[in-house]
Design a protein around this motif. Structure first.
Motif, PDB file in Angstrom:
ATOM      1  N   LYS A  80     -51.689  18.833   1.920  1.00  0.00           N
ATOM      2  CA  LYS A  80     -50.399  19.082   1.272  1.00  0.00           C
ATOM      3  C   LYS A  80     -50.658  19.796  -0.049  1.00  0.00           C
ATOM      4  CE  LYS A  80     -46.141  16.665  -0.032  1.00  0.00           C
ATOM      5  NZ  LYS A  80     -45.360  15.443   0.157  1.00  0.00           N
ATOM      6  N   ILE A 139     -51.213  13.192  11.083  1.00  0.00           N
ATOM      7  CA  ILE A 139     -50.470  12.365  12.031  1.00  0.00           C
ATOM      8  C   ILE A 139     -50.064  13.268  13.196  1.00  0.00           C
ATOM      9  CG2 ILE A 139     -48.496  10.801  12.356  1.00  0.00           C
ATOM     10  CD1 ILE A 139     -50.637   9.743  10.373  1.00  0.00           C
ATOM     11  N   ASP A 157     -44.273  11.194   2.734  1.00  0.00           N
ATOM     12  CA  ASP A 157     -43.582  11.701   1.547  1.00  0.00           C
ATOM     13  C   ASP A 157     -43.300  10.590   0.531  1.00  0.00           C
ATOM     14  OD1 ASP A 157     -42.493  13.632  -0.005  1.00  0.00           O
ATOM     15  OD2 ASP A 157     -40.641  13.869   1.126  1.00  0.00           O
TER      16      ASP A 157
END
Ligand SMILES: Nc1ncnc2c1ncn2[C@@H]1O[C@H](COP(=O)(O)OP(=O)(O)OP(=O)(O)O)[C@@H](O)[C@H]1O
Length: 309
Positions: free
Chosen positions: A123, A195, A261
Motif C-alpha cells: 500500500k 488477501i 483499511d
C-alpha cells in the motif's frame, strides 16, 4: 504496472546490496519506536472537529471514494517513493512489484512478491499534497491547527500515517482479529499479507452480496457473528474503534471475514471514539440486514461490544 516502476525494478534487482544482520536488527527496532510525527498525529487527532459534522462529511467522502474506485487513475511515483520501494527491496522485503489492485484517493495498493515468491500487498500512500489533504480531511476536517502542521511537514505526516496503519494492524492481530499480517513499513510504503491468491484479491463483502454469489442466510449469519466478535475484540482487547467499518472495508477469504483499511482507527480515549463506534455499528447493522440477517437492536450490539450494560 507503470513503465517507470518496471525500469526501476529491473535496475534494482541487479544492484541490490543486502543489509547485514545487525542492520536488519536495527531496522526491526526502528519499527517498534514511535516517531515524533506519530506523536504529533495523535495530538492533532485529539483536536478533531465536532462529531456530527465529521460523521456527515465522512459519509459524503465515502460515497465519492466508492465512485472514484472504478475510475482509472494514472500511476505517478515520485522519486522518493521509488527510493522507498528500492529500500524495501534491498531489505529483502519485496522481490518484485506487479500491477495495481486498487487506486484510491489516498493510496494505491499493488500486488508484489517477496523474494521467496510469496504474494504481498503493497500500500503506497500518495505524497501529493492535494490528494493527501483531501484524504486526511475526512479525519481531521479543515482544522486550522492541522493545516499549519501540514504545511510544515506534510510528507513526514504521511509517513506517520502509514506507520499508524502498520501499528493498528499489529494491535488488531494481537487481539485475535483477522487482518492482513503487517510485514514492514518504510516511509509511505506499507507491506502486508496479500488477501487472495496469485495477485487476484479476495472479494469485499459488498461484492459478495451480489446475486451471482448466492450466499445463504446461514452463511451471512456466520459472517455477521464473526464481524461482531471482531468488534468486541477491537473494543475490549485492542482498545480501538475502527471508525470506517462497512462492507467496503471487510474482505472475505477462506471462509473468514478480514478487516482492512485500519489507518483511521482511533483509541478509546479519542474524544469521538464513541461517536465513531456508534456509526460503525449502524453501518454493520444496515449492511447485514440488507443481506437478510436478523440483526440485533442497536442497543443490544452496543452493550455487547463495549461490555457495558
Ligand atoms: N492486504 C490486501 N490484500 C489484497 N487486497 C487488498 C489488501 N488491502 C487492500 N486491498 C485492496 O485494495 C483496496 C484499497 O485498500 P484500502 O481500503 O486499505 O485503501 P484506501 O486508501 O482506503 O483505498 P480506497 O480509497 O480505495 O478505499 C481494498 O478495497 C482492497 O480491494
Amino acid at each position: 504496472m507503470s513503465k517507470k516502476v518496471d525500469e526501476f525494478v529491473t535496475k534494482t534487482e541487479e544492484e541490490l546490496e543486502k543489509p547485514t544482520e545487525e542492520e536488519l536488527e536495527e531496522l526491526e527496532k526502528e519499527l517498534e519506536e514511535e516517531t515524533e510525527e506519530e506523536e504529533l498525529l495523535e495530538e492533532v487527532e485529539e483536536k478533531s472537529p465536532p462529531p456530527k459534522e465529521l460523521v456527515q462529511k465522512r459519509k459524503f467522502l465515502k460515497r465519492q471514494k466508492d465512485k472514484d474506485m472504478f475510475e482509472t487513475v494514472e500511476e505517478v511515483f515520485d522519486t522518493s517513493t521509488l527510493m522507498a520501494v528500492y529500500e524495501l527491496m534491498r531489505r529483502g522485503v519485496i522481490g518484485e512489484l506487479f500491477g495495481t489492485i486498487s487506486a484510491g484517493k489516498e493510496a494505491r495498493v499493488y500486488c508484489a512478491k517477496s523474494p521467496e515468491g510469496k504474494d504481498l500487498a503493497v500500500k503506497i500512500y500518495l505524497t501529493n499534497t492535494a490528494e493527501f489533504r483531501k484524504g486526511i480531511r475526512k479525519y481531521i476536517l479543515g482544522d486550522p491547527r492541522f493545516e499549519q502542521i501540514a504545511n510544515r511537514g506534510l510528507r513526514r505526516l504521511i509517513y506517520a500515517w502509514a506507520r499508524k496503519e502498520f501499528r493498528n494492524l499489529k494491535r488488531f492481530a494481537k487481539a485475535g482479529i483477522r487482518v492482513p499480517e503487517p510485514i514492514s513499513v518504510y516511509k509511505n510504503v506499507l507491506v502486508m499479507e496479500f488477501i487472495g491468491e496469485n495477485c487476484k484479491r479476495a472479494p469485499l463483502l459488498v461484492e459478495l452480496a451480489k446475486p451471482e454469489n448466492k450466499l445463504s442466510t446461514e452463511e451471512w449469519q456466520k459472517i455477521f457473528d464473526t464481524v461482531v466478535d471482531y468488534m468486541v475484540k477491537m473494543y475490549q482487547k485492542a482498545k480501538l474503534v475502527h471508525a470506517d467499518l462497512n462492507e467496503f472495508n471487510i474482505m472475505y477469504w477462506q471462509g473468514e471475514p478480514v478487516i482492512i483499511d485500519v489507518s483511521q482507527a482511533v483509541p478509546l480515549s479519542h474524544p469521538y471514539a464513541d461517536e465513531f463506534l456508534r456509526h460503525d455499528i449502524q453501518q454493520i447493522r444496515r449492511f447485514f440486514s440488507s443481506v437478510g440477517v436478523e440483526v440485533p437492536s442497536f442497543a443490544e450490539l452496543y452493550s455487547k461490544i463495549t461490555g457495558m450494560e
